[in-house]
Motif scaffolding. Sequence first.
Motif: not given
Length: 273
Positions: A183-205
């Motif tokens: 869900v986090n990645f889907q929300n970030l893909a909507l655009g900068p600041g739309v639902r999220l500004d950034a994500i902390v996650a694993n580099i491989a993901t």
Amino acid sequence: MRLRPALAFAAALLLAPGLAQAGETLDRVLSTKVLNNVVVDNYPPFTFIDKDNQLAGFDIDVAQAVGDKLGVKVVNSVPGWEVITAGRWAKRWDVCICSITPTTDRATVLDFIVQYYSSPAVLIVHKDETAIKSVADISGKQVGVGSGSSYEAYLDKTITIPGEKTIAFPFNDPIKVPSNETVNFQNLALGPGVRLDAIVANIATAKGLIDAGAPLKIVGEPLFGEPNWIAVDKGDAEWNAKVVETIEALRADGTLKAISEKWLGTDITRNDI
């Protein structure tokens, strides 16, 4: 992996007083011919639900390789991350081949017995983001993290990883948004600041999604080294030793390398990382 501190950490855990009768888990696995593994189902490419509605990914293949080496059937369960990390599994599960990072808090309820890969945590933003160039820029920003993950502890500035160097926290008061990583990645893909500004996650993901066309990018340097170990419930030194022996055999014969290259295109399983 930094061998000396990591091995010292593992040895300390293996020698800790047990909570269960020695050999109980090993006896159960070998007598029932079933290995009960716990995973999460929303952490691609390590574990996810594929197009056939089946669990797939790096961790699933590693668990299967362990089962094959032991001559047992593997049953993967998804009880929830908070349940996994709480420990005290009460014989419901035998092992967590589930991309778990050892932390001081987790080590009070689980035994971390062998590192099987290492892949750092990074900061991810939308490809059109211009204001966030490194983690120092996330103060006051909405940052997505997996619920109960090491990434959430990182934003809380509470994470400590035995054997790893001290982690820096060059930010103040980000707005933490814990959720399902998918869900986090889907929300970030909507655009900068739309639902999220950034994500902390694993580099491989992150790289896997970016390579697949997700409108995202990694910014700044890796945030902290993230060794991932196999974890078990406390108490059975014989089972711990058997799992370690099995993983090292799979590393030596190239099985872990092949699984890593299949899912990630590179080998993240070397024990000198």
